[in-house]
Design a protein around this motif. Structure first.
Motif, PDB file in Angstrom:
ATOM      1  N   CYS A 133      -2.189  -3.050   4.982  1.00 53.81           N
ATOM      2  CA  CYS A 133      -3.004  -1.825   4.977  1.00 53.81           C
ATOM      3  C   CYS A 133      -4.485  -2.179   4.994  1.00 53.81           C
ATOM      4  O   CYS A 133      -4.966  -2.908   4.119  1.00 53.81           O
ATOM      5  CB  CYS A 133      -2.673  -1.000   3.739  1.00 53.81           C
ATOM      6  N   LYS A 136       0.995   4.152   1.856  1.00 55.46           N
ATOM      7  CA  LYS A 136       1.570   4.698   3.086  1.00 55.46           C
ATOM      8  C   LYS A 136       2.830   3.947   3.493  1.00 55.46           C
ATOM      9  O   LYS A 136       3.842   4.533   3.847  1.00 55.46           O
ATOM     10  CB  LYS A 136       0.540   4.640   4.217  1.00 55.46           C
ATOM     11  N   TYR A 137       2.770   2.623   3.447  1.00 58.41           N
ATOM     12  CA  TYR A 137       3.925   1.828   3.827  1.00 58.41           C
ATOM     13  C   TYR A 137       5.022   1.883   2.771  1.00 58.41           C
ATOM     14  O   TYR A 137       6.176   1.567   3.050  1.00 58.41           O
ATOM     15  CB  TYR A 137       3.524   0.369   4.072  1.00 58.41           C
ATOM     16  N   ASP A 189      -7.019  -0.176   4.405  1.00 56.62           N
ATOM     17  CA  ASP A 189      -7.708   0.430   3.268  1.00 56.62           C
ATOM     18  C   ASP A 189      -7.587  -0.456   2.030  1.00 56.62           C
ATOM     19  O   ASP A 189      -8.568  -0.676   1.304  1.00 56.62           O
ATOM     20  CB  ASP A 189      -7.129   1.817   2.970  1.00 56.62           C
ATOM     21  N   CYS A 190      -6.375  -0.952   1.772  1.00 55.23           N
ATOM     22  CA  CYS A 190      -6.166  -1.857   0.627  1.00 55.23           C
ATOM     23  C   CYS A 190      -6.968  -3.139   0.822  1.00 55.23           C
ATOM     24  O   CYS A 190      -7.561  -3.660  -0.129  1.00 55.23           O
ATOM     25  CB  CYS A 190      -4.682  -2.189   0.478  1.00 55.23           C
ATOM     26  N   CYS A 208      -3.103  -0.501  10.777  1.00 55.56           N
ATOM     27  CA  CYS A 208      -3.439   0.310   9.617  1.00 55.56           C
ATOM     28  C   CYS A 208      -2.510   1.515   9.569  1.00 55.56           C
ATOM     29  O   CYS A 208      -2.356   2.208  10.576  1.00 55.56           O
ATOM     30  CB  CYS A 208      -4.883   0.779   9.694  1.00 55.56           C
ATOM     31  N   PRO A 209      -1.897   1.801   8.417  1.00 51.82           N
ATOM     32  CA  PRO A 209      -0.967   2.927   8.348  1.00 51.82           C
ATOM     33  C   PRO A 209      -1.640   4.280   8.507  1.00 51.82           C
ATOM     34  O   PRO A 209      -1.054   5.206   9.072  1.00 51.82           O
ATOM     35  CB  PRO A 209      -0.351   2.782   6.950  1.00 51.82           C
ATOM     36  N   TRP A 210      -2.860   4.401   8.005  1.00 53.76           N
ATOM     37  CA  TRP A 210      -3.569   5.679   8.141  1.00 53.76           C
ATOM     38  C   TRP A 210      -3.900   5.946   9.606  1.00 53.76           C
ATOM     39  O   TRP A 210      -3.747   7.071  10.091  1.00 53.76           O
ATOM     40  CB  TRP A 210      -4.836   5.660   7.293  1.00 53.76           C
ATOM     41  N   GLY A 247       0.828  -1.194   0.000  1.00 55.68           N
ATOM     42  CA  GLY A 247       0.000   0.000   0.000  1.00 55.68           C
ATOM     43  C   GLY A 247       0.866   1.249   0.000  1.00 55.68           C
ATOM     44  O   GLY A 247       2.059   1.211   0.295  1.00 55.68           O
ATOM     45  N   THR A 272      -1.894  -7.978   2.567  1.00 58.52           N
ATOM     46  CA  THR A 272      -1.580  -6.561   2.717  1.00 58.52           C
ATOM     47  C   THR A 272      -1.607  -6.153   4.186  1.00 58.52           C
ATOM     48  O   THR A 272      -2.450  -6.639   4.951  1.00 58.52           O
ATOM     49  CB  THR A 272      -2.556  -5.675   1.922  1.00 58.52           C
TER      50      THR A 272
END
Length: 424
Positions: A236, A165-166, A238-239, A393-395, A163, A234
Motif C-alpha cells: 500500500c 484496503k488489502y 499510503d502505508c 496502490c489499493p486506493w 494495509g 507493504t
C-alpha cells in the motif's frame, strides 16, 4: 508546525500559479497540463495552494470565518502533493502541502471537521481501521490458509504489512495474499503482525486529525519494535508514505520498502525469473504516496535567515522534498522485465502524475469530486492506446476500477503483482 508558523510562507507566495500546472517544459498538451485536482474541479483560486495560503492568512487575521464554503475549500484537498512538487520548480522556500495539512488540522482543532469524517475517525478508534463498517476481528481473513509466521509469537526478518484496503476489500484481498505467498516462495524470512495488525492512520493525518494519527502511529511503532523485524514491506502506497516519511518524524528507525521495491530486488537477484510471455500494452500510474511523496524523511534542525536582508534561506541547508527521488524506476524495471509487456507512458508521470482522487479522505467525504478526478486519469490513460493501467496502490486501484473517461470508456486496471504472477 502549527498553522501560525506558516505565516511567512503565506506572505511570500508570489502568486505565480505554478501550483496549478505541471512545469511548462513537461507539458505535452493543453488537455493534460493541469496538476491540482481541486483547482481544476472547482475552478476557483481558493481551492489552489496559492488560494489556501491566502485563506489561512485571512483566517489568522480574523478577516474571515469558518463558513461552509471555507470549510469545504480546506478539506477538499487530496493531499496529493502535486502543488508541492511544482512549486519547488521555481521556489525553494515554500511548503504548500505541509501548509495545507496544517490548515486542515486548524479547522479540525476549531471544530470544523466534515460530518462525513466522523464515522471514519470513530472506526479508527473502535476497530483500528479507517474503513467504516469493517471489523477488526475480520482483519486477517485475507491470509486464511497461508502458513506464515505470527511476528508477535515468532521472530522474523521481514514484516508484511498489507494495509486496510488489502485486508478488507474483497476484490483487493487476493493482491495481499498473492504477494505474501510470493515472498514466502522466494525464501524471505517473512511474517505478519497477527492480532496486532492495525491501520497506519496516514489518512487521519491527511484529513487534519493529528492527535488521532499520532496516537495510532505510536501504537504501531510499539508493535514494530516489539517484533524485532528489520524490514517492513507493504503493498500500500499510503502505508509506505506513512511509515517512510511520517513515522520517521516520530522516531521510527526500521527499513521500510514498498512491495515493488522488494520485488525489483528479487528480480535483480534472480530469485524471481520472468519466463512466461504476457502480451499486453500497458501504461503505469504513479501513486502519489509512492512517487512524489515517497521520498525518505531527512532529520533537520536549523533556522531561517536572509542573505542581504532579501533572500530567504536556511542554516544549515534544509532538505528539499520535490518528489524527484520517489519510487519510479522499480515498478518500470519490473514491467520491462516481463516478456511481452510494452509500456507506454501517459503525459503526466513520475513526480508530476495526476492524483487518483482518493487522497486526503476525499474518496470517502466527497465521492463526486474523487470520481471526477479518477475519470480524468482514465481519459489520459486511454489516450495512450494501452490495454490496461497498472498501478501499485489499493486506493488508486479501487478508484480506477469504477472510473470512465470523458467518452464513457473504461480501462482494465491491474496491480503490478498480477502481471508478475502471470510471468513467473
Amino acid at each position: 508546525m502549527a498553522l501560525e508558523d506558516y505565516r511567512a510562507m503565506m506572505e511570500r507566495c508570489s502568486n505565480c500559479s505554478g501550483c496549478k500546472w505541471i512545469p511548462f517544459d513537461k507539458i505535452k498538451s493543453q488537455r493534460f497540463s493541469e496538476n491540482c485536482p481541486s483547482i481544476s474541479y472547482y475552478n476557483f483560486n481558493t481551492h489552489s495552494a496559492r488560494g489556501r495560503f491566502q485563506l489561512a492568512q485571512t483566517l489568522l487575521d480574523g478577516d474571515c470565518e469558518f463558513s461552509p464554503d471555507v470549510v469545504e475549500a480546506i478539506h477538499n484537498c487530496t493531499a496529493c502533493g502535486s502543488c508541492d512538487s511544482t512549486c519547488k520548480i521555481t521556489r525553494y522556500n515554500l511548503e504548500p502541502l505541509d501548509h495545507n495539512l496544517a490548515l486542515k488540522a486548524k479547522a479540525v482543532e476549531e471544530g470544523y471537521a466534515l460530518p462525513e469524517q466522523k464515522p471514519i475517525m470513530d472506526s479508527l478508534q473502535q476497530e483500528k481501521t479507517m474503513l467504516p463498517g469493517e471489523l477488526r476481528s475480520n482483519r486477517l481473513h485475507w491470509a486464511s490458509g497461508i502458513d506464515v509466521k505470527d511476528l508477535m509469537k515468532e521472530k522474523g526478518e521481514v514484516a508484511f504489512y498489507p494495509g486496510c484496503k488489502y485486508s478488507y476489500n474483497e476484490k483487493l484481498k487476493p493482491v495481499a495474499a498473492n504477494a505474501l505467498k510470493l515472498l514466502i516462495n522466494a525464501g524471505a524470512d517473512v511474517g505478519i503482525f497477527g492480532s496486532a495488525d492495525m491501520c497506519c492512520a496516514g489518512r487521519a493525518l491527511q484529513m487534519g486529525f493529528e492527535n488521532d494519527y499520532e496516537q495510532q502511529a505510536k501504537a504501531n511503532m510499539e508493535v514494530f519494535t516489539k517484533s524485532g523485524v528489520s524490514v517492513i514491506v507493504t503493498p500500500c502506497s499510503d502505508c509506505y508514505h506513512a511509515f517512510k516519511r511520517q513515522y520517521a518524524k516520530l522516531g521510527l528507525d526500521i527499513k521500510v520498502m514498498h512491495l515493488v521495491e522488494y520485488l525489483d530486488e528479487l528480480i535483480q537477484d534472480e530469485k524471481l525469473v520472468m519466463k512466461n510471455r504476457v502480451p499486453m500494452t500497458v501504461t503505469y500510474h504513479d501513486p502519489c504516496h509512492l512517487g512524489r511523496l515517497g521520498e525518505a524523511y531527512v532529520p533537520w534542525e536549523g533556522k531561517e535567515k536572509k542573505i542581504l536582508n532579501q533572500v530567504h534561506t536556511w542554516e544549515p541547508r534544509r532538505p528539499r522534498y520535490n518528489g524527484a527521488d520517489g519510487i519510479y524506476d522499480a515498478p518500470r524495471r519490473i514491467l520491462q522485465s516481463i516478456p511481452g509487456v510494452e509500456l507506454v507512458e501517459m503525459e503526466r508521470i513520475r513526480e508530476y502524475t495526476w492524483c487518483c482522487g482518493a487522497g486526503g479522505g476525499c474518496s470517502q467525504t466527497n465521492p463526486e469530486f474523487a470520481s471526477w478526478t479518477a475519470n480524468e486519469r482514465i481519459t489520459e490513460a486511454n489516450a495512450t492506446g494501452a490495454e490496461a493501467m497498472v498501478t501499485a496502490c489499493p486506493w488508486c486501484e479501487e478508484s480506477f476500477m469504477n472510473a470512465k473517461d470523458e467518452d464513457g470508456n473504461t480501462i482494465q486496471v491491474v496491480h503490478l503483482i498480477d502481471l508478475v504472477l502471470q510471468a513467473i
